[in-house]
Design a protein around this motif. Sequence first.
Motif, PDB file in Angstrom:
ATOM      1  N   PHE A 267       0.852  -1.182   0.000  1.00 18.39           N
ATOM      2  CA  PHE A 267       0.000   0.000   0.000  1.00 18.39           C
ATOM      3  C   PHE A 267       0.894   1.240   0.000  1.00 18.39           C
ATOM      4  N   PRO A 268       0.354   2.407  -0.377  1.00 17.95           N
ATOM      5  CA  PRO A 268       1.175   3.615  -0.445  1.00 17.95           C
ATOM      6  C   PRO A 268       1.703   4.011   0.928  1.00 17.95           C
ATOM      7  N   ALA A 269       2.974   4.374   0.984  1.00 16.58           N
ATOM      8  CA  ALA A 269       3.592   4.789   2.241  1.00 16.58           C
ATOM      9  C   ALA A 269       3.336   6.276   2.498  1.00 16.58           C
ATOM     10  N   VAL A 270       3.228   6.653   3.765  1.00 12.06           N
ATOM     11  CA  VAL A 270       3.076   8.058   4.132  1.00 12.06           C
ATOM     12  C   VAL A 270       4.350   8.824   3.828  1.00 12.06           C
ATOM     13  N   ASN A 271       5.467   8.220   4.167  1.00  9.39           N
ATOM     14  CA  ASN A 271       6.786   8.814   3.953  1.00  9.39           C
ATOM     15  C   ASN A 271       7.826   7.712   4.081  1.00  9.39           C
ATOM     16  N   PRO A 272       9.106   7.987   3.763  1.00  7.89           N
ATOM     17  CA  PRO A 272      10.127   6.937   3.827  1.00  7.89           C
ATOM     18  C   PRO A 272      10.263   6.315   5.213  1.00  7.89           C
ATOM     19  N   ALA A 273      10.149   7.120   6.259  1.00  6.18           N
ATOM     20  CA  ALA A 273      10.266   6.572   7.614  1.00  6.18           C
ATOM     21  C   ALA A 273       9.136   5.590   7.891  1.00  6.18           C
ATOM     22  N   GLY A 274       7.916   5.979   7.530  1.00  5.39           N
ATOM     23  CA  GLY A 274       6.780   5.090   7.738  1.00  5.39           C
ATOM     24  C   GLY A 274       6.915   3.799   6.960  1.00  5.39           C
ATOM     25  N   GLU A 275       7.380   3.911   5.725  1.00  3.75           N
ATOM     26  CA  GLU A 275       7.558   2.706   4.910  1.00  3.75           C
ATOM     27  C   GLU A 275       8.572   1.769   5.547  1.00  3.75           C
ATOM     28  N   GLN A 276       9.691   2.315   6.034  1.00  2.00           N
ATOM     29  CA  GLN A 276      10.714   1.468   6.644  1.00  2.00           C
ATOM     30  C   GLN A 276      10.208   0.816   7.926  1.00  2.00           C
ATOM     31  N   GLU A 277       9.436   1.569   8.706  1.00  2.00           N
ATOM     32  CA  GLU A 277       8.880   1.005   9.930  1.00  2.00           C
ATOM     33  C   GLU A 277       7.899  -0.125   9.616  1.00  2.00           C
ATOM     34  N   TRP A 278       7.063   0.087   8.604  1.00  2.00           N
ATOM     35  CA  TRP A 278       6.143  -0.970   8.203  1.00  2.00           C
ATOM     36  C   TRP A 278       6.903  -2.208   7.734  1.00  2.00           C
ATOM     37  N   ARG A 279       7.966  -2.005   6.979  1.00  2.00           N
ATOM     38  CA  ARG A 279       8.724  -3.156   6.481  1.00  2.00           C
ATOM     39  C   ARG A 279       9.293  -3.975   7.636  1.00  2.00           C
ATOM     40  N   GLY A 280       9.761  -3.296   8.678  1.00  2.00           N
ATOM     41  CA  GLY A 280      10.270  -4.018   9.840  1.00  2.00           C
ATOM     42  C   GLY A 280       9.174  -4.818  10.521  1.00  2.00           C
ATOM     43  N   TRP A 281       8.020  -4.179  10.713  1.00  2.00           N
ATOM     44  CA  TRP A 281       6.878  -4.856  11.350  1.00  2.00           C
ATOM     45  C   TRP A 281       6.447  -6.069  10.528  1.00  2.00           C
ATOM     46  N   ILE A 282       6.268  -5.857   9.219  1.00  2.00           N
ATOM     47  CA  ILE A 282       5.780  -6.921   8.351  1.00  2.00           C
ATOM     48  C   ILE A 282       6.796  -8.057   8.230  1.00  2.00           C
ATOM     49  N   THR A 283       8.077  -7.730   8.209  1.00  2.00           N
ATOM     50  CA  THR A 283       9.093  -8.770   8.116  1.00  2.00           C
ATOM     51  C   THR A 283       9.048  -9.684   9.335  1.00  2.00           C
ATOM     52  N   VAL A 284       8.908  -9.108  10.510  1.00  2.00           N
ATOM     53  CA  VAL A 284       8.781  -9.940  11.716  1.00  2.00           C
ATOM     54  C   VAL A 284       7.505 -10.771  11.640  1.00  2.00           C
ATOM     55  N   GLN A 285       6.403 -10.143  11.203  1.00  2.00           N
ATOM     56  CA  GLN A 285       5.141 -10.877  11.072  1.00  2.00           C
ATOM     57  C   GLN A 285       5.286 -12.065  10.120  1.00  2.00           C
ATOM     58  N   ASN A 286       5.910 -11.823   8.976  1.00  2.00           N
ATOM     59  CA  ASN A 286       6.034 -12.885   7.979  1.00  2.00           C
ATOM     60  C   ASN A 286       6.946 -14.008   8.459  1.00  2.00           C
ATOM     61  N   LEU A 287       8.024 -13.666   9.143  1.00  2.00           N
ATOM     62  CA  LEU A 287       8.900 -14.699   9.684  1.00  2.00           C
ATOM     63  C   LEU A 287       8.185 -15.508  10.759  1.00  2.00           C
ATOM     64  N   ARG A 288       7.360 -14.870  11.562  1.00  2.00           N
ATOM     65  CA  ARG A 288       6.582 -15.588  12.567  1.00  2.00           C
ATOM     66  C   ARG A 288       5.568 -16.519  11.902  1.00  2.00           C
ATOM     67  N   THR A 289       4.975 -16.064  10.806  1.00  2.00           N
ATOM     68  CA  THR A 289       4.046 -16.925  10.068  1.00  2.00           C
ATOM     69  C   THR A 289       4.770 -18.146   9.522  1.00  2.00           C
ATOM     70  N   LEU A 290       5.938 -17.942   8.914  1.00  2.00           N
ATOM     71  CA  LEU A 290       6.705 -19.069   8.375  1.00  2.00           C
ATOM     72  C   LEU A 290       7.135 -20.027   9.488  1.00  2.00           C
ATOM     73  N   LYS A 291       7.423 -19.487  10.657  1.00  2.00           N
ATOM     74  CA  LYS A 291       7.763 -20.341  11.799  1.00  2.00           C
ATOM     75  C   LYS A 291       6.539 -21.123  12.258  1.00  2.00           C
ATOM     76  N   ALA A 292       5.389 -20.452  12.325  1.00  2.00           N
ATOM     77  CA  ALA A 292       4.163 -21.110  12.794  1.00  2.00           C
ATOM     78  C   ALA A 292       3.793 -22.296  11.912  1.00  2.00           C
ATOM     79  N   TYR A 293       4.090 -22.200  10.620  1.00  2.00           N
ATOM     80  CA  TYR A 293       3.762 -23.288   9.693  1.00  2.00           C
ATOM     81  C   TYR A 293       4.950 -24.232   9.449  1.00  2.00           C
ATOM     82  N   GLY A 294       5.994 -24.071  10.245  1.00  2.00           N
ATOM     83  CA  GLY A 294       7.103 -25.017  10.186  1.00  2.00           C
ATOM     84  C   GLY A 294       8.072 -24.827   9.046  1.00  2.00           C
ATOM     85  N   VAL A 295       8.038 -23.667   8.411  1.00  2.00           N
ATOM     86  CA  VAL A 295       8.933 -23.427   7.276  1.00  2.00           C
ATOM     87  C   VAL A 295      10.314 -22.994   7.759  1.00  2.00           C
ATOM     88  N   VAL A 296      10.378 -22.188   8.804  1.00  2.00           N
ATOM     89  CA  VAL A 296      11.660 -21.788   9.411  1.00  2.00           C
ATOM     90  C   VAL A 296      11.625 -22.164  10.877  1.00  2.00           C
TER      91      VAL A 296
END
Length: 298
Positions: free
Chosen positions: A269-298
């Motif tokens: 989705f469109p970012a508010v600004n570069p800082a917001g985009e980077q913060e979202w990427r950090g949040w989403i990356t942790v979320q996605n890694l947790r999802t992959l862990k929950a399903y036994g991928v990592v």
Amino acid sequence: MNGLRKDILERGREFVYGHARLLDRMRYAYAFEDGTKQRVLDALRPYRNGDGGFGNGLEPDMRCPDSQPVTTETALMVIREVDGWDSELMDGVLKYLKELTLAGGGFPRATTAVNAYPHAPWWTTEQDGVPSLNPTGSILGMLLEQQVRTDFKEEAWFKENVSFVWRCLEEQLPGDFHDAAQWMSFLEHVPEADRERAAKYRARLDEWLTGPQGIEKDPHAQGYVHKVLDYAPAPGFYASRLISPEELTLHLDWLIGEQQADGGWNISFPAVNPAGEQEWRGWITVQNLRTLKAYGVV
């Protein structure tokens, strides 16, 4: 495949420690290393305000320092993630939510204070005092789910909010993923005494989730769409029973393929600004890694 899976986590770790904010680094450490609940809550605490609610850009699309309902919902998601319901942070959260409750029940989607600071256009708010299912349903669902703090569940403000959510479910079907998330959070955690009442709305929700506006089953669908792993980020979520093993495998493979060269995942989705985009990427990356862990991928 084992080497590939190890590489997913190693590259994700490098991105989180190299680019994510402290809160998301602590969330990663809690999920994958020797991090503690207390360190996550300590990183969350600076986003809290004197009224007990949360603001200060915790929700990256909303840079407002004032406490906001959705930002406080985000704080509750973090508290839930580390089972921090016994934290003193909850005293302030409950105080804030009690004061935030509108006449007749419901929390506002946002307050007009958000307009004075950089924010995504969808958070622009024309007037205060308008109750909204989003985020009332999600907040109530999380509060109903936890069993550490139960004293407030018999208080008038909480019961008014519960009544408001029931009215919303009766009046209108979800309009999008964010509405459906409110339904799922609430219906999944209603008390045992309300299970029979909830069955009617669960049937309506299931029909919506499996319909054309519901769960996007095509992993390659473009734009701001919400797919299988958005609805079921771990086994046991409300929508998990509506997703076949084949669909799950397809979307896990897609998620792995979306990891970027820097180890993180992009936003859709469109970012508010570069800082917001980077913060979202950090949040989403942790979320996605947790999802992959929950399903036994990592």
